[in-house]
Design a protein around this motif. Sequence first.
Motif, PDB file in Angstrom:
ATOM      1  N   GLY A   5       0.815  -1.213   0.000  1.00 20.96           N
ATOM      2  CA  GLY A   5       0.000   0.000   0.000  1.00 20.96           C
ATOM      3  C   GLY A   5       0.842   1.253   0.000  1.00 20.96           C
ATOM      4  N   LYS A   6       1.869   1.280   0.831  1.00 19.84           N
ATOM      5  CA  LYS A   6       2.745   2.446   0.926  1.00 19.84           C
ATOM      6  C   LYS A   6       3.483   2.671  -0.393  1.00 19.84           C
ATOM      7  N   SER A   7       3.971   1.578  -0.980  1.00 21.77           N
ATOM      8  CA  SER A   7       4.706   1.698  -2.246  1.00 21.77           C
ATOM      9  C   SER A   7       3.795   2.153  -3.381  1.00 21.77           C
ATOM     10  N   LEU A   8       2.568   1.638  -3.401  1.00 18.56           N
ATOM     11  CA  LEU A   8       1.624   2.043  -4.451  1.00 18.56           C
ATOM     12  C   LEU A   8       1.295   3.519  -4.321  1.00 18.56           C
ATOM     13  N   LEU A   9       1.023   3.972  -3.110  1.00 24.97           N
ATOM     14  CA  LEU A   9       0.729   5.386  -2.883  1.00 24.97           C
ATOM     15  C   LEU A   9       1.913   6.252  -3.284  1.00 24.97           C
ATOM     16  N   GLU A  10       3.091   5.868  -2.849  1.00 21.10           N
ATOM     17  CA  GLU A  10       4.300   6.641  -3.138  1.00 21.10           C
ATOM     18  C   GLU A  10       4.583   6.690  -4.638  1.00 21.10           C
ATOM     19  N   THR A  11       4.419   5.550  -5.300  1.00 21.40           N
ATOM     20  CA  THR A  11       4.705   5.490  -6.729  1.00 21.40           C
ATOM     21  C   THR A  11       3.752   6.362  -7.528  1.00 21.40           C
ATOM     22  N   VAL A  12       2.459   6.303  -7.208  1.00 24.71           N
ATOM     23  CA  VAL A  12       1.469   7.106  -7.931  1.00 24.71           C
ATOM     24  C   VAL A  12       1.747   8.600  -7.758  1.00 24.71           C
ATOM     25  N   LEU A  13       2.156   8.999  -6.571  1.00 24.18           N
ATOM     26  CA  LEU A  13       2.478  10.407  -6.329  1.00 24.18           C
ATOM     27  C   LEU A  13       3.755  10.822  -7.057  1.00 24.18           C
TER      28      LEU A  13
ATOM     29  N   THR B 139      -4.542  -6.356 -12.672  1.00 20.30           N
ATOM     30  CA  THR B 139      -4.588  -4.901 -12.500  1.00 20.30           C
ATOM     31  C   THR B 139      -5.796  -4.305 -13.213  1.00 20.30           C
ATOM     32  N   ILE B 140      -5.993  -4.664 -14.477  1.00 19.90           N
ATOM     33  CA  ILE B 140      -7.107  -4.106 -15.252  1.00 19.90           C
ATOM     34  C   ILE B 140      -8.445  -4.453 -14.614  1.00 19.90           C
ATOM     35  N   ASN B 141      -8.632  -5.710 -14.253  1.00 21.56           N
ATOM     36  CA  ASN B 141      -9.902  -6.142 -13.657  1.00 21.56           C
ATOM     37  C   ASN B 141     -10.177  -5.448 -12.327  1.00 21.56           C
ATOM     38  N   GLU B 142      -9.123  -5.285 -11.520  1.00 20.52           N
ATOM     39  CA  GLU B 142      -9.293  -4.627 -10.222  1.00 20.52           C
ATOM     40  C   GLU B 142      -9.780  -3.193 -10.391  1.00 20.52           C
ATOM     41  N   TYR B 143      -9.172  -2.461 -11.323  1.00 19.19           N
ATOM     42  CA  TYR B 143      -9.530  -1.046 -11.460  1.00 19.19           C
ATOM     43  C   TYR B 143     -10.838  -0.845 -12.218  1.00 19.19           C
ATOM     44  N   ILE B 144     -11.227  -1.792 -13.029  1.00 20.60           N
ATOM     45  CA  ILE B 144     -12.570  -1.758 -13.627  1.00 20.60           C
ATOM     46  C   ILE B 144     -13.603  -1.855 -12.520  1.00 20.60           C
ATOM     47  N   ASP B 145     -13.404  -2.828 -11.629  1.00 18.66           N
ATOM     48  CA  ASP B 145     -14.351  -3.033 -10.527  1.00 18.66           C
ATOM     49  C   ASP B 145     -14.419  -1.822  -9.606  1.00 18.66           C
ATOM     50  N   LEU B 146     -13.268  -1.243  -9.288  1.00 23.36           N
ATOM     51  CA  LEU B 146     -13.255  -0.077  -8.407  1.00 23.36           C
ATOM     52  C   LEU B 146     -13.933   1.123  -9.069  1.00 23.36           C
ATOM     53  N   ALA B 147     -13.722   1.285 -10.365  1.00 23.41           N
ATOM     54  CA  ALA B 147     -14.361   2.385 -11.094  1.00 23.41           C
ATOM     55  C   ALA B 147     -15.873   2.225 -11.095  1.00 23.41           C
ATOM     56  N   LYS B 148     -16.338   1.003 -11.313  1.00 21.78           N
ATOM     57  CA  LYS B 148     -17.777   0.735 -11.305  1.00 21.78           C
ATOM     58  C   LYS B 148     -18.389   1.031  -9.942  1.00 21.78           C
ATOM     59  N   GLU B 149     -17.674   0.646  -8.890  1.00 23.37           N
ATOM     60  CA  GLU B 149     -18.228   0.762  -7.540  1.00 23.37           C
ATOM     61  C   GLU B 149     -18.130   2.164  -6.970  1.00 23.37           C
ATOM     62  N   TYR B 150     -17.045   2.886  -7.279  1.00 21.42           N
ATOM     63  CA  TYR B 150     -16.807   4.154  -6.595  1.00 21.42           C
ATOM     64  C   TYR B 150     -16.977   5.397  -7.468  1.00 21.42           C
ATOM     65  N   SER B 151     -17.029   5.233  -8.785  1.00 21.66           N
ATOM     66  CA  SER B 151     -17.124   6.410  -9.639  1.00 21.66           C
ATOM     67  C   SER B 151     -18.472   6.436 -10.369  1.00 21.66           C
TER      68      SER B 151
ATOM     69  N   MET C  16      -3.092   4.736 -10.992  1.00 22.57           N
ATOM     70  CA  MET C  16      -2.735   3.579 -10.171  1.00 22.57           C
ATOM     71  C   MET C  16      -2.507   2.347 -11.049  1.00 22.57           C
ATOM     72  N   GLY C  17      -3.389   2.175 -12.039  1.00 25.10           N
ATOM     73  CA  GLY C  17      -3.256   1.033 -12.938  1.00 25.10           C
ATOM     74  C   GLY C  17      -1.969   1.068 -13.733  1.00 25.10           C
ATOM     75  N   VAL C  18      -1.630   2.230 -14.273  1.00 27.10           N
ATOM     76  CA  VAL C  18      -0.393   2.358 -15.063  1.00 27.10           C
ATOM     77  C   VAL C  18       0.826   2.114 -14.178  1.00 27.10           C
ATOM     78  N   CYS C  19       0.785   2.592 -12.948  1.00 29.74           N
ATOM     79  CA  CYS C  19       1.902   2.349 -12.034  1.00 29.74           C
ATOM     80  C   CYS C  19       2.077   0.859 -11.770  1.00 29.74           C
ATOM     81  N   GLU C  20       0.973   0.138 -11.633  1.00 32.35           N
ATOM     82  CA  GLU C  20       1.092  -1.308 -11.431  1.00 32.35           C
ATOM     83  C   GLU C  20       1.672  -1.987 -12.673  1.00 32.35           C
ATOM     84  N   PHE C  21       1.274  -1.503 -13.857  1.00 30.41           N
ATOM     85  CA  PHE C  21       1.857  -2.044 -15.093  1.00 30.41           C
ATOM     86  C   PHE C  21       3.377  -1.910 -15.077  1.00 30.41           C
TER      87      PHE C  21
END
Length: 308
Positions: A207-215, A263-275, A247-252
């Motif tokens: 989590g920390k690395s993902l947050l740091e990388t995206v920033l 990665t793609i499936n996770e962010y599709i689901d999050l987009a559907k649920e939260y956006s 976030m998705g591109v950073c994971e790529f």
Amino acid sequence: MISRRNIRVKVMQALYSVETQETTTKPNDPFRLLQKHFDHTHHLFVYLIHFLTELARYAEVDSRNRAGKHLPSKADLNVNIKLAGNELLWKILEYPSYQKAVKEARPELLENPELLKKMYLQLVETDRYQQYIAVEGRDKKEEKSMLEFIFNELMLPNEDFTSYVEENFTNWDDDADMLRLLLQNFLNKPASFNFQELISREKWQFGKSLLETVLEKKEVTMEYIKPRLKNWDPERIAVLDMILMRMGVCEFLYFETIPPKVTINEYIDLAKEYSTPQSGQFVNGILDNIHKDLVRDDKMHKVAFKPS
């Protein structure tokens, strides 16, 4: 214990707070926000167990209250308190790790005596409860089964209870499913559960690395995203959609152990649920095309990002 999906949600929420606040953030602010989200999950989990144990122990409260009447009836003087002595219940209450968590989270501050009494009265009317107290003696499996029944069949479906939890924990919708499974695992093996490590070091680092990388890699990720927006104005795209794509591109690019399809499936689901209703399809199209470009150009090297 916390899933990677829930970690992504909390990173997403921390990033959204950073992106939408008007004041300039200090270097450590995003990580404090992330830790705060994990703390909320920890407090909610402790509260759920606390409420479960208080509900089971309410048989003793009911017995005292009824026996203390001015003219108690025979039934008032013979309230069955078997549930209050549930062996698994006391194993939980005497578990040092749980006791420490209760001292830190202080779930008793959120006690609702009226709700507790109301749900106890509902419990004693159930056939399952009547079957439980009708059997003398104690069976290990039955003790656990009774607590599972209270949590899964009485607490979770109860609108009064879930509404009260939602009022006090904004993360209920995010964490409810995960915590239900976590609580089930805890009831199966309470002595092996460490409340002080609800999130493992490995997952906290993710989590920390993902947050740091995206920033840190915002400009890099936008170089991949902008060409795929075609007629879309980046400034008019939902902030959350943009965060999810970054976030998705950073994971790529920087998380070598995560398959692109995951990665793609996770962010599709999050987009559907939260956006927005269209966000799932939109995020899917952008990330899928970026992934194809990276594969075509032999840029999918999956090298873990380490900040300088």
